[in-house]
Design an enzyme around this catalytic site. Structure first.
Site, short mmCIF file in Angstrom:
data_model
loop_
_atom_site.label_atom_id
_atom_site.label_comp_id
_atom_site.label_asym_id
_atom_site.label_seq_id
_atom_site.Cartn_x
_atom_site.Cartn_y
_atom_site.Cartn_z
N GLY A 1 -1.53 3.97 -9.73
CA GLY A 1 -0.79 5.12 -9.26
C GLY A 1 -0.43 6.02 -10.43
O GLY A 1 -1.08 5.97 -11.48
N SER A 2 0.61 6.79 -10.25
CA SER A 2 0.95 7.78 -11.28
C SER A 2 1.57 7.13 -12.50
O SER A 2 2.19 6.06 -12.41
CB SER A 2 1.92 8.80 -10.68
OG SER A 2 3.11 8.13 -10.31
N PRO B 1 0.84 -1.21 0.00
CA PRO B 1 0.00 0.00 0.00
C PRO B 1 0.87 1.25 0.00
O PRO B 1 2.06 1.18 0.27
CB PRO B 1 -0.76 -0.11 1.32
CG PRO B 1 0.13 -0.91 2.22
CD PRO B 1 0.93 -1.82 1.34
N ALA B 2 0.26 2.38 -0.28
CA ALA B 2 0.99 3.65 -0.19
C ALA B 2 1.38 3.88 1.27
O ALA B 2 0.60 3.56 2.18
CB ALA B 2 0.09 4.78 -0.68
N GLU C 1 -1.82 16.12 -14.83
CA GLU C 1 -2.97 15.70 -14.02
C GLU C 1 -2.88 16.51 -12.73
O GLU C 1 -1.94 16.32 -11.94
CB GLU C 1 -2.80 14.21 -13.72
CG GLU C 1 -3.90 13.65 -12.88
CD GLU C 1 -3.61 12.22 -12.44
OE1 GLU C 1 -2.44 11.85 -12.26
OE2 GLU C 1 -4.59 11.49 -12.24
N GLU D 1 -2.99 0.82 -13.87
CA GLU D 1 -4.08 1.80 -13.76
C GLU D 1 -3.42 3.12 -13.39
O GLU D 1 -3.09 3.34 -12.23
CB GLU D 1 -5.08 1.37 -12.68
CG GLU D 1 -5.81 0.08 -12.99
CD GLU D 1 -6.81 0.20 -14.12
OE1 GLU D 1 -7.23 1.34 -14.43
OE2 GLU D 1 -7.17 -0.82 -14.71
N LEU D 2 -3.21 3.96 -14.38
CA LEU D 2 -2.35 5.13 -14.18
C LEU D 2 -3.17 6.43 -14.16
O LEU D 2 -4.37 6.41 -13.97
CB LEU D 2 -1.27 5.14 -15.25
CG LEU D 2 -0.48 3.81 -15.36
CD1 LEU D 2 0.54 3.85 -16.48
CD2 LEU D 2 0.19 3.45 -14.05
N1 LIG Z 1 -6.32 4.60 -13.10
C1 LIG Z 1 -6.74 4.34 -11.87
O1 LIG Z 1 -7.55 3.45 -11.62
C2 LIG Z 1 -6.24 5.17 -10.72
C3 LIG Z 1 -6.88 5.06 -9.49
C4 LIG Z 1 -6.38 5.80 -8.41
C5 LIG Z 1 -5.26 6.60 -8.57
N2 LIG Z 1 -4.66 6.67 -9.78
C6 LIG Z 1 -3.49 7.52 -9.98
O2 LIG Z 1 -2.63 7.47 -8.83
C7 LIG Z 1 -1.92 8.69 -8.71
C8 LIG Z 1 -2.00 9.20 -7.28
O3 LIG Z 1 -1.57 8.24 -6.40
P1 LIG Z 1 -0.09 8.23 -5.76
O4 LIG Z 1 0.40 9.63 -5.57
O5 LIG Z 1 -0.14 7.32 -4.58
O6 LIG Z 1 0.75 7.59 -6.93
P2 LIG Z 1 2.27 7.16 -6.90
O7 LIG Z 1 2.56 6.65 -8.26
O8 LIG Z 1 3.16 8.17 -6.33
O9 LIG Z 1 2.29 5.94 -5.86
C9 LIG Z 1 1.53 4.77 -6.07
C10 LIG Z 1 2.19 3.63 -5.33
O10 LIG Z 1 3.51 3.45 -5.83
C11 LIG Z 1 4.46 3.50 -4.77
N3 LIG Z 1 5.70 4.07 -5.29
C12 LIG Z 1 6.08 5.36 -5.30
N4 LIG Z 1 7.30 5.50 -5.87
C13 LIG Z 1 7.68 4.26 -6.24
C14 LIG Z 1 8.84 3.74 -6.89
N5 LIG Z 1 9.86 4.51 -7.27
N6 LIG Z 1 8.89 2.41 -7.12
C15 LIG Z 1 7.87 1.62 -6.76
N7 LIG Z 1 6.76 2.05 -6.11
C16 LIG Z 1 6.66 3.35 -5.87
C17 LIG Z 1 3.78 4.35 -3.72
O11 LIG Z 1 4.32 4.10 -2.44
C18 LIG Z 1 2.34 3.86 -3.84
O12 LIG Z 1 2.18 2.64 -3.17
C19 LIG Z 1 -2.59 9.63 -9.70
O13 LIG Z 1 -1.80 9.73 -10.86
C20 LIG Z 1 -3.91 8.94 -10.03
O14 LIG Z 1 -4.48 9.26 -11.26
C21 LIG Z 1 -5.11 5.97 -10.86
#
Ligand SMILES: NC(=O)c1ccc[n+]([C@@H]2O[C@H](COP(=O)([O-])OP(=O)(O)OC[C@H]3O[C@@H](n4cnc5c(N)ncnc54)[C@H](O)[C@@H]3O)[C@@H](O)[C@H]2O)c1
Ligand SMILES: N[C@@H](CC=O)C(=O)O
Length: 489
Positions: free
Chosen positions: A233-234, A181-182, A386, A255-256
């Site tokens: 995530g992103s 998880p985050a 975004e 799912e980005l």
């Molecule tokens: N398409 C979808 O279904 C959907 C749904 C929800 C959120 N999102 C996207 O998620 C983003 C927001 O969430 P966020 O800020 O938690 O995203 P994020 O990409 O920063 O983090 C997501 C996950 O990746 C982990 N992470 C971060 N850096 C990493 C690395 N270098 N290597 C591996 N794992 C790493 C984080 O700890 C977290 O668990 C937005 O871009 C949003 O659009 C997409």
């Protein structure tokens, strides 16, 4: 934290059915974004503990896959019942760690639980097929088999539903999961683990690992025993994981990010459309992959639409999600507030008009008052990035062809909204928009039966619906030769 069942609040990782601290005693504090108070601590696991987690999942896999689909469904339905029974505690945990208003957290628990029920049923329908044979005396067909251990990496904006949408599908397919998880929102994941254990999901099948994201994910991506990675995530981090998984060639679901256009046709009632646009933009304080970031309004109704939008936006209340009557909670951390401020500054410096959004009214350092910008253009960050904040950008367009080009002018392709009652326009736009999901005259578009996902740099694969379980299944083709005379061969 006051919970009906305090055992749902766990400050350990969950590996192979054991609640686990970090071997070296390293920990990280988790804070409530509304007030900066420490809610609790989580361990940072060492590399050998991550390997032990994969060992546990590997050991558990054979028995889990050997269960009949209806036996796995029973465990999943028990998990669903427990999530429902504990929804108030789960919502409390979520609001404290994520910040969203308590009613929204209750809604997310309900939404997250609905995937568990859906996939409990869907797991019974992972049919193969029979193939009319082109080989004499042979019978051909396919069966579906679980891919193996799945790593699920999830974001902080939907701390529970983004886990269940993946995990329920994987578990129903017969795969063990390792959830990462985050680090901002680990406690919802850990509460789910507690309930999974109570539901009789065997040790090693549902694991939660905690640690520094980058090295932890790299280790798991390098591990050949992990066969699938599902990430939400992103786009930036998605690209990193795709690269890291290349050399072990894993199944990948991504799912980005999104950057949804919200198109309003000339025939629309401007007030009705503005109310829908406010709802589509400000859910989860704009921290939603489906947020209507680029609001494209036909020039003939633009000014009226803006007036209604501003009026509705002004009625939104910003505050601590634990208080009643709050529409928008805090952003997840101060960095997010600073990012939003820079997006607004950039837009204004490039000629956008700041119609509303006075940050001096913000009730705390992580809060961001909703902003309305008009005259936004494709040169601005508010268009290109975004924004993941309560920042709405509106712009006028002349005709359908122009709005199609505007809407598609982004690297993202997750979701788009169309508001019009003109059936020809609906069809034309719906077909021309380069997005994985198009919602017409409806803010709500998600749910368990839906193939959720994007095109372009918004992702790969689909979650939910009949397609969601396929992400965790391999198709095995069989050819039974020398069968004698086979009817239909
Ligand atoms: N398409 C979808 O279904 C959907 C749904 C929800 C959120 N999102 C996207 O998620 C983003 C927001 O969430 P966020 O800020 O938690 O995203 P994020 O990409 O920063 O983090 C997501 C996950 O990746 C982990 N992470 C971060 N850096 C990493 C690395 N270098 N290597 C591996 N794992 C790493 C984080 O700890 C977290 O668990 C937005 O871009 C949003 O659009 C997409
Ligand atoms: N709102 C989305 C999650 C995106 O952030 C969903 O319903 O899945």
């Amino acid at each position: 934290m006051k919970l009906g069942d305090p055992r749902l609040f766990r400050q350990y990782a969950y590996i192979g059915g054991k609640w686990t601290s970090g071997d070296e005693g390293r920990e990280e504090a988790v804070v409530n974004p509304a007030n900066g108070e420490v809610i609790g601590h989580i361990p940072l696991l060492e590399s050998r503990q991550i390997s032990a987690c994969v060992d546990a999942a590997e050991d558990a896999f054979a028995n889990w896959r050997a269960l009949r689909a209806d036996e796995r469904a029973e465990r999943l339905l028990a998990w669903y019942d427990l999530i429902q029974q504990h929804r108030e505690d789960l919502a409390t945990i979520m609001t404290l760690e994520q910040g969203k208003p308590l009613p929204d957290s209750r809604g997310e628990v309900e939404y997250g639980a609905s995937f568990v029920r859906w996939f409990a049923e869907e797991g019974k329908r992972t049919y193969g097929e029979t193939i009319p044979s082109h080989i004499p005396n042979a019978a051909l067909g396919t069966i579906k088999e679980p891919v193996g251990i799945a790593l699920l990496v999830t974001p902080w904006n939907f701390p529970l539903a983004m886990i269940t949408r993946k995990a329920a599908a994987a578990l129903a397919a017969g795969c063990p999961v390792i959830v990462k998880p985050a680090h901002e929102t680990p406690f919802s994941a850990l509460a789910l683990a507690e309930l999974a254990e109570r539901a009789g999901i065997p040790a090693g099948i549902f694991n939660v690992v905690l640690g520094e994201s980058a090295p932890l994910s790299r280790q798991l991506c390098d591990d050949d025993r992990i066969k699938a990675v599902s990430f939400t995530g992103s786009t930036r981090v998605g690209r990193i994981l795709i690269e890291q998984c290349a050399h072990t060639v894993k199944r990948m679901s991504m799912e980005l990010g999104g950057n949804a256009p919200f198109i309003v046709g000339p025939d629309m009632d401007p007030r009705e459309a503005a109310l829908a646009a406010v709802a589509a933009k400000f859910q989860t304080a704009g921290q939603d992959c489906l947020a209507a970031n680029r609001i494209l309004v036909h020039e003939s109704i633009h000014d009226e639409f803006v007036a209604h939008f501003a009026e509705r936006m002004a009625a939104l209340t910003v505050g601590d999600g634990m208080e009643s009557e709050v529409d928008l909670g805090p952003l997840i951390h101060r960095r997010a507030v600073e990012g939003a401020l820079s997006i607004v500054d950039d837009a204004v410096s490039r000629g956008a008009t700041l119609v509303a959004g006075d940050q001096s009214d913000a009730p705390g350092e992580n809060f961001f008052m909703p902003v309305l910008l008009t005259g936004v253009t494709s040169q601005m960050k508010v268009w290109r990035e975004e924004n993941f904040a309560p920042v709405a950008g509106i712009t006028a367009y002349r005709d359908d062809d122009e709005v199609i080009a505007m809407a598609n002018d982004t690297e993202y392709g997750l979701a788009a909204y169309i508001y019009t009652h003109d059936i020809r326009r609906i069809w034309k736009l719906m077909r021309a928009l380069d997005f994985g999901m198009v919602s017409v005259n409806s803010v709500k578009m998600t749910g368990p039966p839906v193939p959720f996902g994007g095109v372009k740099q918004s992702g790969l694969g689909r979650e939910g619906g009949a397609m969601g379980i396929d992400e965790y299944l391999s198709t095995k083709y069989y050819c039974l030769g020398a069968m004698g005379s086979v009817s239909g061969s």
